[in-house]
Design a protein around this motif. Structure first.
Motif, PDB file in Angstrom:
ATOM      1  N   GLU A   1       0.828  -1.218   0.000  1.00  0.00           N
ATOM      2  CA  GLU A   1       0.000   0.000   0.000  1.00  0.00           C
ATOM      3  C   GLU A   1       0.860   1.264   0.000  1.00  0.00           C
ATOM      4  OE1 GLU A   1      -3.932  -1.214   2.216  1.00  0.00           O
ATOM      5  OE2 GLU A   1      -3.459   0.909   2.517  1.00  0.00           O
TER       6      GLU A   1
ATOM      7  N   LYS B   1       2.152   2.530  -3.304  1.00  0.00           N
ATOM      8  CA  LYS B   1       1.251   3.333  -4.146  1.00  0.00           C
ATOM      9  C   LYS B   1       1.484   4.816  -3.869  1.00  0.00           C
ATOM     10  CE  LYS B   1      -2.606   0.260  -3.784  1.00  0.00           C
ATOM     11  NZ  LYS B   1      -3.915   0.256  -3.151  1.00  0.00           N
ATOM     12  N   THR B   2       1.624   5.140  -2.589  1.00  0.00           N
ATOM     13  CA  THR B   2       1.868   6.536  -2.228  1.00  0.00           C
ATOM     14  C   THR B   2       3.236   6.982  -2.713  1.00  0.00           C
ATOM     15  OG1 THR B   2       0.490   6.204  -0.287  1.00  0.00           O
ATOM     16  CG2 THR B   2       1.891   8.153  -0.300  1.00  0.00           C
TER      17      THR B   2
ATOM     18  N   ARG C   1      -5.050  11.926  -3.656  1.00  0.00           N
ATOM     19  CA  ARG C   1      -6.033  11.682  -4.722  1.00  0.00           C
ATOM     20  C   ARG C   1      -6.959  12.877  -4.892  1.00  0.00           C
ATOM     21  NH1 ARG C   1      -4.163   7.738  -7.359  1.00  0.00           N
ATOM     22  NH2 ARG C   1      -3.581   5.883  -6.211  1.00  0.00           N
TER      23      ARG C   1
ATOM     24  N   GLU D   1      -3.046   8.972   1.232  1.00  0.00           N
ATOM     25  CA  GLU D   1      -3.329   8.652  -0.170  1.00  0.00           C
ATOM     26  C   GLU D   1      -4.618   9.354  -0.608  1.00  0.00           C
ATOM     27  OE1 GLU D   1      -3.275   4.428  -1.118  1.00  0.00           O
ATOM     28  OE2 GLU D   1      -3.882   5.037  -3.144  1.00  0.00           O
ATOM     29  N   ASP D   2      -5.597   9.435   0.305  1.00  0.00           N
ATOM     30  CA  ASP D   2      -6.861  10.107  -0.038  1.00  0.00           C
ATOM     31  C   ASP D   2      -6.629  11.593  -0.283  1.00  0.00           C
ATOM     32  OD1 ASP D   2      -7.941   7.663   0.346  1.00  0.00           O
ATOM     33  OD2 ASP D   2      -8.803   8.102   2.320  1.00  0.00           O
TER      34      ASP D   2
ATOM     35  N   LEU E   1       3.062   7.721  -6.353  1.00  0.00           N
ATOM     36  CA  LEU E   1       2.431   9.028  -6.602  1.00  0.00           C
ATOM     37  C   LEU E   1       3.419  10.158  -6.331  1.00  0.00           C
ATOM     38  CD1 LEU E   1      -1.157   9.048  -5.049  1.00  0.00           C
ATOM     39  CD2 LEU E   1      -0.541   9.666  -7.385  1.00  0.00           C
TER      40      LEU E   1
END
Ligand code: ARG
Length: 568
Positions: free
Chosen positions: A239, A242-243, A388, A384-385, A246
């Motif tokens: 997980e 993913k960050t 996004r 992450e939110d 980004l």
């Protein structure tokens, strides 16, 4: 900039050491007073004259024998003010930038020196918190800056993957794990399990003993326990990746706290051997009262080792096994005391290098719209939110501004994430930062998108003007001799000093503030000049200036960890 030349110039007439001369040179507050100034007050004794007379006499002598980079020297009171020869300096700086390209500003001050940068250092089975974002981005920028100055940089993610909380998680998983699939949002689920353990343990305190036993089993290498623990790590890292993707950040090493679990015994032995270890209420400590600090806890009364013990082992490993000359820790200001203690204990152990080669680079708290993103009671805003959402907002703005853009998604991601990163880096790192949605994504404010947009604007200008980067510099630069152009060129020429300061202070905000200045002056130039009009030779001069600005802006974006794009 040009201090060295001024020193050479002055040496012919003033009997002072090079370093003394350099130390005296100033930059006049008013640009119209000149580009460099030499105060004559200290010379009054040597010449037995009033400073204003000395300045006046020096002016005559200097003007009769000027180096080509200077246009004239003017005495004003006790100061001797120097004006640079614009044409010569413009040619010099623009030629230097054109030749160096992306390596402009690089130096070799750090050659032969290895630096271990402790950055990000997220915790397994816990959310990627906002202070980890700061550590990641500040650490990444410092790594890039040091790398540009010739250091051999090792970026290390010191994962929080050890400690008694893993015993709790294991017990929780054994009790309720079957209720969770650990697939989507797995870290959120692990956090829920952990919170559930704490609630349940309030009612059934014996669970704490179970957790301690589970952690002991982990320490002893019990196969099933280790397998479970490894799974938590894998799930969490998948997980976090993913960050990191980004944010466009990579590490050279993932070496978590667990890596040092078999290296702490040796530290304790060394501490004991050197007579530093004391027992206090059943716990092992190093007394630091002589240094006005609470004791450094090495082992708790129940036998568990501690965060500080692991950091001692870590520092020694980085120094001895990884060959690091410099140990940099990019960790929040709330851990100041912890690092002071660890560094002091190392020093007391006889590792004198710790006093100067271990550096804690602290930073303040980040708020989003004035709110703290806390993980209390499992009520969390996930980083992450936030990222996004920033991408989404950026996509909305781009849709409005430039709906025909071909690679909209890619640009939205770069701009949205860039807004968060830049907002984080533009303030002195020790200050708290507030992320305000409306401000950070403003294309006209002091923001990442503003810098990225300026870069794209210059790129488009160079395309339209058919600028060829390898062309020879025109013989005269008179088409870029105006005041705004002059300010811009001087600012671009100062870039190597800016990097020097950023390196010394371990502070990316030095670069962030600088690049905003460059963009503002460039945009002033852009808005007041018809760059693509006039004789071809003049257009080329103007595009050479624009291209140099683009090189510097692009380099700053890269150092700060933002993506640059040709079109926005
Ligand atoms: N994992 C820790 C935290 O989240 C930060 C670790 C910093 N690095 C270190 N060597 N102590 O607070």
């Amino acid at each position: 900039m040009y201090r060295q030349q001024l020193m050479e110039q002055l040496k012919r007439f003033v009997e002072l050491e090079d370093s003394q001369l350099l130390g005296l040179i100033e930059i006049p507050k008013e640009e119209s007073h000149g580009d460099l100034a030499f105060p004559c007050f200290q010379l009054a004794k040597q010449f037995r004259k009033a400073p204003n007379l000395i300045a006046a006499e020096l002016a005559d002598k200097v003007n009769a024998d000027l180096l080509p980079v200077f246009e004239k020297a003017v005495a004003v009171g006790g100061y001797l003010n120097f004006f640079l020869n614009r044409d010569a300096v413009i040619r010099d700086i623009l030629a230097t930038i054109a030749k160096a390209g992306n390596t402009y500003g690089n130096s070799s001050v750090g050659r032969g020196q290895k630096v271990a940068i402790d950055m990000s250092s997220v915790n397994i089975a816990k959310p990627f918190a906002i202070h980890h974002l700061r550590s990641t981005m500040i650490g990444n920028a410092i790594a890039n800056i040091l790398d540009s100055q010739g250091y051999h940089v090792m970026k290390i993610n010191h994962l929080g993957d050890w400690g008694t909380s893993f015993g709790k998680l294991i017990v929780a998983y054994r009790n309720w794990g079957h209720e969770y699939d650990l697939k989507d949002n797995a870290v959120r689920q692990l956090l829920e399990l952990y919170v559930r353990f704490n609630q349940e343990a309030e009612k059934r305190p014996e669970m704490e003993d179970e957790a301690r036993a589970a952690f002991k089993a982990l320490e002893d290498g019990d196969e099933e326990t280790v397998r479970l623990w490894k799974r938590f790590i894998e799930i969490s890292l998948a997980e976090f990746e993913k960050t990191y993707r980004l944010l466009n950040v990579e590490f050279d090493y993932y070496l978590g706290e667990s890596f040092y679990s078999d290296k702490m015994g040796a530290v304790e032995e060394e501490l004991a051997e050197k007579g530093l270890l004391q027992t206090s209420e059943g716990a092992e400590i190093v007394d630091l009262s002589a240094f006005d600090m609470p004791p450094c806890l090495i082992r708790k009364s129940d036998g568990a080792t501690l965060y500080a013990t692991r950091d001692l082992a870590t520092a020694l490993y980085r120094r001895r096994e990884m060959g690091a000359d410099l140990l940099v820790y990019v960790v929040g200001a709330e851990q100041k005391l912890h690092f002071r203690q660890v560094f002091k204990v190392l020093e007391l152990m006889g590792h004198e290098w710790a006093a100067k080669d271990c550096i804690h680079v602290p930073f303040g708290t980040m708020f989003v719209d004035g709110q703290r993103l806390s993980s209390r009671k499992g009520q969390v805003v996930f980083l992450e939110d936030v990222l996004r959402k920033a991408v989404e907002v950026a996509a909305g703005i781009i849709e409005e501004k430039n709906p025909a853009l071909p690679n909209k998604e890619e640009v939205a991601e770069a701009v949205g994430v860039g807004a968060i990163i830049f907002n984080d880096l533009k303030n002195n790192r020790v200050n708290d930062v507030n992320f305000v949605w409306a401000e950070a994504l403003n294309f006209d404010g002091e923001t990442g998108p503003y810098v990225q947009y300026t870069y794209a604007r210059i790129s488009s200008l160079l395309r339209k003007g058919d600028y060829q980067p390898d062309q020879k510099l025109p013989d005269t630069m008179s088409a870029v001799g105006g005041d705004v152009e002059w300010s811009l060129v001087k600012l671009l020429g100062r870039f190597p000093n800016v990097l020097d300061r950023a390196r010394e202070q371990y502070d990316p905000s030095v670069v962030a503030k600088y690049v905003i200045d460059v963009c503002q002056i460039f945009n002033r130039y852009y808005n007041t000049t018809r760059i693509l009009e006039g004789e071809r030779n003049e257009i080329v001069q103007k595009l050479t200036l624009a291209s140099a600005a683009r090189t510097v802006i692009g380099k700053c974006l890269h150092l700060l960890g933002l993506r640059s794009m040709e079109t926005i």
